[in-house]
Motif scaffolding. Structure first.
Motif, PDB file in Angstrom:
ATOM      1  N   ASN A 194       0.827  -1.212   0.000  1.00  0.00           N
ATOM      2  CA  ASN A 194       0.000   0.000   0.000  1.00  0.00           C
ATOM      3  C   ASN A 194       0.860   1.261   0.000  1.00  0.00           C
ATOM      4  OD1 ASN A 194      -2.165  -1.716   0.131  1.00  0.00           O
ATOM      5  ND2 ASN A 194      -2.737  -1.207   2.218  1.00  0.00           N
ATOM      6  N   THR A 195       1.944   1.242   0.762  1.00  0.00           N
ATOM      7  CA  THR A 195       2.826   2.410   0.821  1.00  0.00           C
ATOM      8  C   THR A 195       3.451   2.679  -0.537  1.00  0.00           C
ATOM      9  OG1 THR A 195       3.320   1.945   3.154  1.00  0.00           O
ATOM     10  CG2 THR A 195       4.818   3.415   1.977  1.00  0.00           C
ATOM     11  N   GLY A 196       3.900   1.628  -1.199  1.00  0.00           N
ATOM     12  CA  GLY A 196       4.499   1.795  -2.524  1.00  0.00           C
ATOM     13  C   GLY A 196       3.511   2.360  -3.530  1.00  0.00           C
ATOM     14  N   VAL A 197       2.301   1.833  -3.531  1.00  0.00           N
ATOM     15  CA  VAL A 197       1.277   2.325  -4.463  1.00  0.00           C
ATOM     16  C   VAL A 197       0.899   3.763  -4.128  1.00  0.00           C
ATOM     17  CG1 VAL A 197      -1.055   1.970  -5.335  1.00  0.00           C
ATOM     18  CG2 VAL A 197       0.402   0.005  -4.883  1.00  0.00           C
ATOM     19  N   ALA A 198       0.778   4.074  -2.832  1.00  0.00           N
ATOM     20  CA  ALA A 198       0.436   5.440  -2.419  1.00  0.00           C
ATOM     21  C   ALA A 198       1.511   6.427  -2.853  1.00  0.00           C
ATOM     22  CB  ALA A 198       0.248   5.487  -0.903  1.00  0.00           C
ATOM     23  N   MET A 247      -5.098 -13.142 -12.954  1.00  0.00           N
ATOM     24  CA  MET A 247      -6.033 -13.069 -11.838  1.00  0.00           C
ATOM     25  C   MET A 247      -5.441 -13.691 -10.576  1.00  0.00           C
ATOM     26  SD  MET A 247      -8.574 -11.450 -13.092  1.00  0.00           S
ATOM     27  CE  MET A 247      -9.853 -11.701 -11.871  1.00  0.00           C
ATOM     28  N   GLU A 248      -4.611 -14.679 -10.754  1.00  0.00           N
ATOM     29  CA  GLU A 248      -4.023 -15.376  -9.613  1.00  0.00           C
ATOM     30  C   GLU A 248      -3.020 -14.509  -8.866  1.00  0.00           C
ATOM     31  OE1 GLU A 248      -1.000 -18.988  -9.479  1.00  0.00           O
ATOM     32  OE2 GLU A 248      -2.981 -19.666 -10.101  1.00  0.00           O
ATOM     33  N   ILE A 249      -2.283 -13.671  -9.603  1.00  0.00           N
ATOM     34  CA  ILE A 249      -1.262 -12.842  -8.970  1.00  0.00           C
ATOM     35  C   ILE A 249      -1.781 -11.444  -8.632  1.00  0.00           C
ATOM     36  CG2 ILE A 249       0.596 -14.079 -10.145  1.00  0.00           C
ATOM     37  CD1 ILE A 249       0.858 -11.740 -12.064  1.00  0.00           C
ATOM     38  N   ASN A 250      -3.074 -11.213  -8.801  1.00  0.00           N
ATOM     39  CA  ASN A 250      -3.685  -9.948  -8.420  1.00  0.00           C
ATOM     40  C   ASN A 250      -3.341  -9.672  -6.956  1.00  0.00           C
ATOM     41  OD1 ASN A 250      -5.352  -7.854  -7.648  1.00  0.00           O
ATOM     42  ND2 ASN A 250      -7.254  -8.881  -8.206  1.00  0.00           N
ATOM     43  N   PRO A 251      -2.629  -8.588  -6.650  1.00  0.00           N
ATOM     44  CA  PRO A 251      -2.173  -8.364  -5.275  1.00  0.00           C
ATOM     45  C   PRO A 251      -3.307  -8.259  -4.260  1.00  0.00           C
ATOM     46  CG  PRO A 251      -1.830  -6.404  -6.639  1.00  0.00           C
ATOM     47  CD  PRO A 251      -2.178  -7.519  -7.561  1.00  0.00           C
ATOM     48  N   ALA A 252      -4.435  -7.658  -4.651  1.00  0.00           N
ATOM     49  CA  ALA A 252      -5.557  -7.570  -3.719  1.00  0.00           C
ATOM     50  C   ALA A 252      -6.050  -8.964  -3.353  1.00  0.00           C
ATOM     51  CB  ALA A 252      -6.682  -6.744  -4.333  1.00  0.00           C
ATOM     52  N   SER A 253      -6.178  -9.839  -4.336  1.00  0.00           N
ATOM     53  CA  SER A 253      -6.606 -11.215  -4.071  1.00  0.00           C
ATOM     54  C   SER A 253      -5.591 -11.959  -3.214  1.00  0.00           C
ATOM     55  CB  SER A 253      -6.822 -11.965  -5.392  1.00  0.00           C
ATOM     56  OG  SER A 253      -7.867 -11.393  -6.141  1.00  0.00           O
ATOM     57  N   VAL A 254      -4.321 -11.703  -3.476  1.00  0.00           N
ATOM     58  CA  VAL A 254      -3.259 -12.385  -2.730  1.00  0.00           C
ATOM     59  C   VAL A 254      -3.363 -12.070  -1.245  1.00  0.00           C
ATOM     60  CG1 VAL A 254      -0.770 -12.446  -2.333  1.00  0.00           C
ATOM     61  CG2 VAL A 254      -1.656 -12.554  -4.668  1.00  0.00           C
ATOM     62  N   TYR A 255      -3.465 -10.794  -0.897  1.00  0.00           N
ATOM     63  CA  TYR A 255      -3.498 -10.430   0.523  1.00  0.00           C
ATOM     64  C   TYR A 255      -4.810 -10.821   1.183  1.00  0.00           C
ATOM     65  CZ  TYR A 255       0.783  -7.925  -0.511  1.00  0.00           C
ATOM     66  OH  TYR A 255       2.070  -7.630  -0.893  1.00  0.00           O
ATOM     67  N   ILE A 256      -5.896 -10.777   0.430  1.00  0.00           N
ATOM     68  CA  ILE A 256      -7.163 -11.254   0.989  1.00  0.00           C
ATOM     69  C   ILE A 256      -7.077 -12.738   1.298  1.00  0.00           C
ATOM     70  CG2 ILE A 256      -9.585 -11.706   0.430  1.00  0.00           C
ATOM     71  CD1 ILE A 256      -9.597  -9.051  -1.104  1.00  0.00           C
ATOM     72  N   ASP A 257      -6.503 -13.517   0.379  1.00  0.00           N
ATOM     73  CA  ASP A 257      -6.367 -14.963   0.599  1.00  0.00           C
ATOM     74  C   ASP A 257      -5.467 -15.260   1.796  1.00  0.00           C
ATOM     75  OD1 ASP A 257      -8.047 -15.812  -1.379  1.00  0.00           O
ATOM     76  OD2 ASP A 257      -6.486 -16.114  -2.886  1.00  0.00           O
ATOM     77  N   LEU A 258      -4.395 -14.479   1.950  1.00  0.00           N
ATOM     78  CA  LEU A 258      -3.477 -14.713   3.066  1.00  0.00           C
ATOM     79  C   LEU A 258      -4.180 -14.511   4.407  1.00  0.00           C
ATOM     80  CD1 LEU A 258      -0.147 -13.044   1.820  1.00  0.00           C
ATOM     81  CD2 LEU A 258      -0.727 -15.469   1.899  1.00  0.00           C
ATOM     82  N   TRP A 289       5.108  -8.745  -4.084  1.00  0.00           N
ATOM     83  CA  TRP A 289       4.341  -7.517  -4.259  1.00  0.00           C
ATOM     84  C   TRP A 289       4.706  -6.486  -3.196  1.00  0.00           C
ATOM     85  CZ3 TRP A 289       2.285  -5.853  -8.405  1.00  0.00           C
ATOM     86  CH2 TRP A 289       1.630  -6.689  -9.310  1.00  0.00           C
ATOM     87  N   GLY A 290       4.830  -6.916  -1.951  1.00  0.00           N
ATOM     88  CA  GLY A 290       5.108  -5.978  -0.871  1.00  0.00           C
ATOM     89  C   GLY A 290       6.464  -5.309  -1.006  1.00  0.00           C
ATOM     90  N   VAL A 291       7.507  -6.125  -1.143  1.00  0.00           N
ATOM     91  CA  VAL A 291       8.871  -5.585  -1.230  1.00  0.00           C
ATOM     92  C   VAL A 291       9.072  -4.838  -2.548  1.00  0.00           C
ATOM     93  CG1 VAL A 291      11.327  -6.171  -1.285  1.00  0.00           C
ATOM     94  CG2 VAL A 291       9.785  -7.374   0.291  1.00  0.00           C
ATOM     95  N   GLY A 292       8.633  -5.461  -3.648  1.00  0.00           N
ATOM     96  CA  GLY A 292       8.842  -4.860  -4.965  1.00  0.00           C
ATOM     97  C   GLY A 292       8.133  -3.529  -5.125  1.00  0.00           C
ATOM     98  N   MET A 293       6.873  -3.456  -4.727  1.00  0.00           N
ATOM     99  CA  MET A 293       6.125  -2.214  -4.899  1.00  0.00           C
ATOM    100  C   MET A 293       6.638  -1.118  -3.984  1.00  0.00           C
ATOM    101  SD  MET A 293       3.923  -0.896  -6.841  1.00  0.00           S
ATOM    102  CE  MET A 293       3.249  -2.385  -7.606  1.00  0.00           C
ATOM    103  N   LEU A 294       7.081  -1.471  -2.782  1.00  0.00           N
ATOM    104  CA  LEU A 294       7.624  -0.458  -1.873  1.00  0.00           C
ATOM    105  C   LEU A 294       8.888   0.166  -2.450  1.00  0.00           C
ATOM    106  CD1 LEU A 294       7.587   1.016   0.828  1.00  0.00           C
ATOM    107  CD2 LEU A 294       8.860  -0.904   1.813  1.00  0.00           C
ATOM    108  N   VAL A 295       9.778  -0.654  -2.983  1.00  0.00           N
ATOM    109  CA  VAL A 295      11.026  -0.143  -3.564  1.00  0.00           C
ATOM    110  C   VAL A 295      10.737   0.710  -4.795  1.00  0.00           C
ATOM    111  CG1 VAL A 295      13.180  -0.805  -4.703  1.00  0.00           C
ATOM    112  CG2 VAL A 295      12.421  -2.028  -2.660  1.00  0.00           C
ATOM    113  N   GLY A 297       7.911   2.224  -5.704  1.00  0.00           N
ATOM    114  CA  GLY A 297       7.192   3.445  -5.350  1.00  0.00           C
ATOM    115  C   GLY A 297       8.070   4.453  -4.651  1.00  0.00           C
ATOM    116  N   TYR A 298       8.961   3.988  -3.786  1.00  0.00           N
ATOM    117  CA  TYR A 298       9.842   4.892  -3.043  1.00  0.00           C
ATOM    118  C   TYR A 298      10.811   5.606  -3.981  1.00  0.00           C
ATOM    119  CZ  TYR A 298      13.003   6.444   0.679  1.00  0.00           C
ATOM    120  OH  TYR A 298      13.774   7.203   1.531  1.00  0.00           O
ATOM    121  N   VAL A 299      11.426   4.862  -4.869  1.00  0.00           N
ATOM    122  CA  VAL A 299      12.368   5.472  -5.818  1.00  0.00           C
ATOM    123  C   VAL A 299      11.637   6.399  -6.787  1.00  0.00           C
ATOM    124  CG1 VAL A 299      14.018   4.984  -7.678  1.00  0.00           C
ATOM    125  CG2 VAL A 299      13.999   3.553  -5.623  1.00  0.00           C
ATOM    126  N   PHE A 300      10.484   5.965  -7.258  1.00  0.00           N
ATOM    127  CA  PHE A 300       9.700   6.773  -8.189  1.00  0.00           C
ATOM    128  C   PHE A 300       9.315   8.116  -7.556  1.00  0.00           C
ATOM    129  CE2 PHE A 300       5.522   7.960 -10.021  1.00  0.00           C
ATOM    130  CZ  PHE A 300       5.882   8.067 -11.357  1.00  0.00           C
TER     131      PHE A 300
END
Length: 311
Positions: A194-198, A247-258, A289-295, A297-300
């Motif tokens: 979420n932080t990376g996307v934000a 659809m399987e790697i959809n991050p929203a679905s992934v975290y909901i399933d977890l 998704w968590g580590v990749g998107m944070l990095v 988003g932070y650099v961007f």
């Protein structure tokens, strides 16, 4: 007696600085560009030094958010519960999705609460810079503090809502187990995502304010594509392999399933005759998704640090 008047030169005296370019003059006298973006490591140190400010800002905004409402902070819990009630009526009763899942109420509420965490983080992050220009122009601090603060607000709201979610899960006949501890790493990974996307949308929203008008429609489409109200696995069985993977790697679905698997593993137990099946590789997707998107988003976001609040 005569006086000889000599001409007076109005031009600057010629000295050692004659002929130097502005850059050379700046280098000579140790001048630097105002508001220049620091290096990534230095920027991270500045951000860490402001961690108390980030926490205090997030807490203050959270308290002030419901100041004018009579129910106050209760709305943090009532809002997702009302969403659950509406979705249960439409998808549970009218479309009869609850008939195949005896734990549908818990399954639905987990999906709504977890998806809303991401939805609110993205929406608030989009306006994080544009809505705080006064503060940004008045004070010097790492601008990433703003979208991070707004994500922290959503995490604080979720922490309060989780108490109610635990009650809903227990009321649906699910007993607590050792897997409940897995909620912590799952939400931590989702918070990183979420932080990376934000951060990404905060930079975009700072330059293109109209993006905030499109986000609600995009989030609504994402909601229906993430299996919040129904099992997405059952709907894509006949799809081409490529789209099944998407659809399987959809991050929203992934975290909901977890989180669903952590709080209610009985829903994924074939011996209980429940229709769901938990893919064991979801944790890998969640970490990626968590580590990749944070990095990313932070650099961007850091790349445009010197542009925020100008213009």
């Amino acid at each position: 007696m005569s006086t000889v008047s000599e001409p007076v030169s109005l031009s600057a005296p010629r000295g050692a600085d004659t002929g130097l370019t502005p850059k050379q003059l700046a280098d000579k006298y140790g001048l630097s560009v105002s508001g220049r973006r620091p290096g990534l490591f230095a920027y991270s140190k500045q951000l860490w030094a402001r961690r108390h400010f980030i926490w205090a800002f997030a807490t203050a905004r959270l308290v002030a958010q419901y100041t004018d409402a009579k129910l106050g902070q209760i709305w943090q819990v009532v809002t997702p519960l009302l969403n659950c009630a509406v979705f249960y009526l439409v998808f549970g009763e009218i479309l009869a999705n609850k008939d195949d899942n005896p734990y549908y109420v818990a399954w639905l509420c987990i999906g709504v609460f977890i998806f809303q965490f991401t939805q609110n983080a993205v929406q608030s992050g989009t306006r994080a810079i544009a809505d705080n220009l006064g503060l940004i122009r008045a004070l010097h601090f790492p601008r990433a503090s703003m979208p991070i603060s707004f994500t922290l607000i959503q995490l604080q709201q979720l922490a309060i809502s989780m108490v109610v979610l635990f009650v809903v899960v227990l009321a649906n006949g699910i007993t607590p187990g050792r897997t409940w501890i897995l909620v912590i790493p799952a939400l931590l990974l989702q918070s990183m995502f979420n932080t990376g996307v934000a951060l990404i949308f905060a930079r975009i929203g700072a330059k293109t304010s109209d993006i905030s008008q499109l986000i609600p429609f995009a989030m609504r489409a994402w909601l229906f594509l993430s299996g919040v109200m129904y099992s997405i696995q059952d709907k894509i069985k006949e799809w081409p392999p490529f789209w099944q993977t998407v659809m399987e790697i959809n991050p929203a679905s992934v975290y909901i399933d977890l989180v669903r698997h952590a709080l209610a593993p009985v829903m994924y137990n074939k011996h209980e005759a429940v229709f769901l099946e938990f893919p064991p590789h979801q944790w890998k997707y969640g970490i990626a998704w968590g580590v990749g998107m944070l990095v990313i988003g932070y650099v961007f976001f850091w790349k445009a640090e010197e542009e925020y609040g100008r213009g």
